[in-house]
Design an enzyme around this catalytic site. Sequence first.
Site, PDB file in Angstrom:
ATOM      1  CG  ASP A  53      45.297   1.988  56.569  1.00 26.70           C
ATOM      2  OD1 ASP A  53      46.393   1.695  57.067  1.00 26.70           O
ATOM      3  OD2 ASP A  53      44.650   2.982  56.925  1.00 26.70           O
ATOM      4  CG  HIS A  81      49.344   2.357  54.295  1.00 31.33           C
ATOM      5  ND1 HIS A  81      48.668   3.320  54.997  1.00 31.33           N
ATOM      6  CD2 HIS A  81      49.258   2.735  52.988  1.00 31.33           C
ATOM      7  CE1 HIS A  81      48.186   4.243  54.149  1.00 31.33           C
ATOM      8  NE2 HIS A  81      48.533   3.890  52.932  1.00 31.33           N
TER       9      HIS A  81
END
Length: 380
Positions: free
Chosen positions: A207, A230
């Site tokens: 993430d 991310h």
Amino acid sequence: MKVVFSLLCICFPLVASGNYSVVDFGADPNGETDSTQSFLKAWASACSSVTPATISVPPGKFLIKKAVFRGPCSNTAITIEMNGTLIAPSDYRELGGSGNWLLFVKVSGLSINGGTLDGQGANFWACEKNCPAAARSITFNYAMDVVINGLTSINSKNSHIVINGCENVTVQQVTVVAPDQSPNTDGIHVQMSSGVTITNTSIRTGDDCISIGPGATNLWIQSIECGPGHGISIGSLGKDLVEEGVKNVTVKDVVFTGTQNGFRIKSWARPSNGFAKQVLFQDAIMKNVRYPIIIDQNYCPNTKGCPSQSSGVKINQVTYRNIQGTSTTKVAMKFDCSVSNPCKDIKLEDVGLTYRENPAQLTCVNTDGITGLALTSSCS
Ligand SMILES: *[C@@H]1O[C@H](CO)[C@@H](O)[C@H](O)[C@H]1NC(C)=O
Ligand SMILES: *[C@@H]1O[C@H](CO)[C@@H](O)[C@H](O)[C@H]1NC(C)=O
Ligand SMILES: *[C@@H]1O[C@H](CO)[C@@H](O)[C@H](O)[C@H]1NC(C)=O
Ligand SMILES: *[C@@H]1O[C@H](CO)[C@@H](O)[C@H](O)[C@H]1NC(C)=O
Ligand SMILES: *[C@@H]1O[C@H](CO)[C@@H](O)[C@H](O)[C@H]1NC(C)=O
């Protein structure tokens, strides 16, 4: 007399040295014996010491189920010298759905040097039904004057490192590793905290490498390697109607490799008094990043709970300076701001991003003008 003498022999040296080894409290480095109570006892001793104290964790693997290290303590200089690895139970039910594996609360003046945290997240990532709350590997709540130096965190079940409600926290030489498909494994999450510095840190995860939540102020992030992951995100902001803003954030010297985003600011399409202002993103290299620069104020997963479809979050004074590299999408710079609160004072200075060896494109929606646009770009 004899009894008193031997008690002194056992207790006095421990206290005088201020050095508490977890092994002296029964911790076993075999990776299988539950050492939770030994760590908590070492903490209780260090925390009640009126002089500076060291907790040492020798090499080896220590199974820790779930531990809350609570302050305030009687001294403001506790060092945890870690040469070993702390292992979380791979059966996530053993954490009882508390949301935390290792939790430090209201501690002032703590240093953690070295060591590895192994969150053993794989079983949890695969959980599909009746899953308990995901456990963050290490969380600091309402802590002050904390240094985390040379720590490695691997395979957390949820976020790796969380800094919440803290003041003056330094994170340096930290390494975070989890597979790129591991869900919700943010590297470092900072919220409701002031004076946090994150430097010389490498993050490969599933993430956000670093996520910045409401109430993060005076945040300094420098010399970071990010990817897979991310990217570095401010947000999601504006989930709540009343929310602390994000202010004075500097992010410098970042290399993003194969990440989903580079620098992202994201807010819910809901009413809120939140804001993000005085943000500087400087000196970054993007290597095959999907969305190198993105502001998305229309976040509304499953289009639920966003009645007006317009974010109340005010985004103001955001500068992107010297950002070079490659995008894997044509639109490398996307500013999708709120119709009710257009982004203000966005500056692009020396931004050179390419898509398949051509200058990448830019789109802007609801921006009050963007300055410093390259001649080849235009806001459409
Ligand atoms: C604490 O004790 C351990 C084990 O005896 C030792 O390796 C370590 O160097 C000591 N640390 C300090 C700060 O005294
Ligand atoms: C941990 O490592 C440091 C440096 O590598 C060393 O000085 C220290 O004595 C070690 N401590 C233990 C408890 O093994
Ligand atoms: C921040 O914390 C560090 C480490 O505990 C300490 O040395 C420093 O004095 C603190 N800074 C401020 C401004 O309190
Ligand atoms: C990163 O670490 C190196 C080597 O320890 C040091 O020289 C440099 O100043 C550090 N950079 C930052 C931003 O802390
Ligand atoms: C912004 O934050 C930095 C630390 O990241 C701090 O040194 C600086 O004083 C802050 N600036 C303002 C205007 O508060």
